[in-house]
Design an enzyme around this catalytic site. Structure first.
Site, PDB file in Angstrom:
ATOM      1  N   PRO A 157      66.351 -21.068  33.741  1.00  0.00           N
ATOM      2  CA  PRO A 157      65.711 -22.282  34.247  1.00  0.00           C
ATOM      3  C   PRO A 157      66.423 -23.563  33.856  1.00  0.00           C
ATOM      4  CG  PRO A 157      64.456 -21.365  32.424  1.00  0.00           C
ATOM      5  CD  PRO A 157      65.500 -20.345  32.787  1.00  0.00           C
ATOM      6  N   ASN A 158      66.435 -24.475  34.790  1.00  0.00           N
ATOM      7  CA  ASN A 158      66.967 -25.836  34.629  1.00  0.00           C
ATOM      8  C   ASN A 158      68.491 -25.914  34.548  1.00  0.00           C
ATOM      9  OD1 ASN A 158      64.385 -27.200  34.578  1.00  0.00           O
ATOM     10  ND2 ASN A 158      64.067 -26.201  32.601  1.00  0.00           N
TER      11      ASN A 158
ATOM     12  N   ARG B 208      71.569 -33.184  33.817  1.00  0.00           N
ATOM     13  CA  ARG B 208      70.540 -32.873  32.822  1.00  0.00           C
ATOM     14  C   ARG B 208      71.071 -33.121  31.410  1.00  0.00           C
ATOM     15  NH1 ARG B 208      68.949 -26.845  30.744  1.00  0.00           N
ATOM     16  NH2 ARG B 208      67.167 -27.473  29.482  1.00  0.00           N
TER      17      ARG B 208
ATOM     18  N   ALA C  43      65.276 -21.884  28.468  1.00  0.00           N
ATOM     19  CA  ALA C  43      64.101 -21.946  27.588  1.00  0.00           C
ATOM     20  C   ALA C  43      63.378 -20.603  27.470  1.00  0.00           C
ATOM     21  CB  ALA C  43      63.148 -23.021  28.086  1.00  0.00           C
TER      22      ALA C  43
ATOM     23  N   HIS D 193      63.364 -18.480  24.260  1.00  0.00           N
ATOM     24  CA  HIS D 193      62.455 -18.706  23.135  1.00  0.00           C
ATOM     25  C   HIS D 193      61.026 -18.267  23.425  1.00  0.00           C
ATOM     26  CE1 HIS D 193      65.963 -21.093  22.293  1.00  0.00           C
ATOM     27  NE2 HIS D 193      65.705 -21.912  23.288  1.00  0.00           N
TER      28      HIS D 193
ATOM     29  N   ASP E 221      62.212  -7.373  27.360  1.00  0.00           N
ATOM     30  CA  ASP E 221      61.918  -5.976  27.708  1.00  0.00           C
ATOM     31  C   ASP E 221      62.784  -5.494  28.859  1.00  0.00           C
ATOM     32  OD1 ASP E 221      60.029  -5.829  25.723  1.00  0.00           O
ATOM     33  OD2 ASP E 221      58.286  -5.790  27.060  1.00  0.00           O
TER      34      ASP E 221
ATOM     35  N   GLU F 265      74.246 -12.810  25.231  1.00  0.00           N
ATOM     36  CA  GLU F 265      73.419 -14.022  25.350  1.00  0.00           C
ATOM     37  C   GLU F 265      74.319 -15.246  25.176  1.00  0.00           C
ATOM     38  OE1 GLU F 265      70.370 -14.110  22.352  1.00  0.00           O
ATOM     39  OE2 GLU F 265      69.803 -16.179  22.799  1.00  0.00           O
TER      40      GLU F 265
ATOM     41  N   HIS G  48      74.675 -19.594  25.325  1.00  0.00           N
ATOM     42  CA  HIS G  48      74.080 -20.937  25.391  1.00  0.00           C
ATOM     43  C   HIS G  48      75.181 -21.980  25.320  1.00  0.00           C
ATOM     44  CE1 HIS G  48      70.078 -19.302  24.835  1.00  0.00           C
ATOM     45  NE2 HIS G  48      70.578 -18.550  23.868  1.00  0.00           N
ATOM     46  N   LEU G  49      75.005 -23.033  26.080  1.00  0.00           N
ATOM     47  CA  LEU G  49      75.953 -24.146  26.012  1.00  0.00           C
ATOM     48  C   LEU G  49      75.848 -24.851  24.662  1.00  0.00           C
ATOM     49  CD1 LEU G  49      74.983 -25.362  29.546  1.00  0.00           C
ATOM     50  CD2 LEU G  49      77.334 -24.764  28.941  1.00  0.00           C
ATOM     51  N   SER G  50      74.618 -25.132  24.260  1.00  0.00           N
ATOM     52  CA  SER G  50      74.409 -25.889  23.016  1.00  0.00           C
ATOM     53  C   SER G  50      74.251 -24.936  21.840  1.00  0.00           C
ATOM     54  CB  SER G  50      73.150 -26.754  23.155  1.00  0.00           C
ATOM     55  OG  SER G  50      72.005 -25.937  23.296  1.00  0.00           O
TER      56      SER G  50
ATOM     57  N   ARG H 237      63.969 -23.721  18.960  1.00  0.00           N
ATOM     58  CA  ARG H 237      65.123 -23.104  19.638  1.00  0.00           C
ATOM     59  C   ARG H 237      65.835 -22.087  18.753  1.00  0.00           C
ATOM     60  NH1 ARG H 237      65.614 -26.263  24.328  1.00  0.00           N
ATOM     61  NH2 ARG H 237      64.993 -28.399  23.882  1.00  0.00           N
TER      62      ARG H 237
HETATM   63  C1  DQA Z   1      70.206 -23.534  26.553  1.00  0.00           C
HETATM   64  C2  DQA Z   1      69.431 -23.789  25.258  1.00  0.00           C
HETATM   65  C3  DQA Z   1      67.939 -23.639  25.479  1.00  0.00           C
HETATM   66  O1  DQA Z   1      67.234 -23.912  24.275  1.00  0.00           O
HETATM   67  C4  DQA Z   1      67.463 -24.624  26.542  1.00  0.00           C
HETATM   68  O2  DQA Z   1      66.096 -24.436  26.792  1.00  0.00           O
HETATM   69  C5  DQA Z   1      68.267 -24.540  27.785  1.00  0.00           C
HETATM   70  C6  DQA Z   1      69.714 -24.425  27.675  1.00  0.00           C
HETATM   71  C7  DQA Z   1      71.715 -23.798  26.384  1.00  0.00           C
HETATM   72  O3  DQA Z   1      72.478 -23.319  27.209  1.00  0.00           O
HETATM   73  O4  DQA Z   1      72.129 -24.492  25.449  1.00  0.00           O
HETATM   74  O5  DQA Z   1      67.739 -24.647  28.888  1.00  0.00           O
HETATM   75  O6  DQA Z   1      70.031 -22.177  26.922  1.00  0.00           O
END
Ligand code: DQA
Length: 145
Positions: free
Chosen positions: A9-10, A17, A76, A79, A86, A97, A99-101, A110
């Site tokens: 999402p997002n 963003r 998100a 979390h 599952d 897995e 994540h950018l951040s 987080r």
């Molecule tokens: C994210 C980190 C998540 O905590 C956040 O909700 C995101 C982006 C990242 O790529 O850093 O939507 O997955």
């Protein structure tokens, strides 16, 4: 070798963003970089994005029929989502897995991931480079030598 890249999402909003957190590159930029990188690694790539938890579960289940490795940035849902956890546990396709951040250096909520315990590993904090590293890790998983 087939790799399925699933964006949560997002992530469709990347570029505009919170650029101070996620950088200025768009999701299309990330997918293009991955496509280019995949060619050099002999990987066939598919990418998908959804804002919906159920659609992401469906994407994981569909990936199991085709991919040797899944890369997932669950956004998100990392979390919150036991359903996604599952699904990954259920398909037994090695999953990385991404994540950018650096989720461990941000808000307390987080730091917990429902996905990490069922993933091969987590790569975070390197911006778009996190995805590139994950693709190389995927390649290694398929042929460890
Ligand atoms: C994210 C980190 C998540 O905590 C956040 O909700 C995101 C982006 C990242 O790529 O850093 O939507 O997955």
């Amino acid at each position: 070798m087939n790799v399925m890249v699933i964006h949560g999402p997002n992530l469709n909003l990347l570029g505009t963003r919170e650029p101070e957190v996620y950088g200025s590159q768009t999701l299309a930029d990330i997918n293009k970089m991955l496509e280019d990188e995949a060619k050099g690694l002999g990987i066939t790539l598919k990418t998908t994005q959804s804002n919906s938890e159920g659609a992401l579960v469906d994407a994981v289940q569909a990936a199991a029929k085709w991919a040797q490795v899944i890369l997932i940035n669950p956004g998100a849902y990392t979390h919150t989502s036991i359903a996604l956890r599952d699904a990954i546990a259920g398909v037994s396709v090695p999953t990385i897995e991404v994540h950018l951040s650096n989720v461990h250096a941000r808000e307390e909520f987080r730091r917990h991931s429902f996905i990490s315990p069922v993933a091969v590993g987590q790569i975070c904090g390197f911006g778009i480079e996190s995805y590139r590293l994950a693709l190389h890790a995927a390649r290694k998983l398929a042929s460890p030598k």
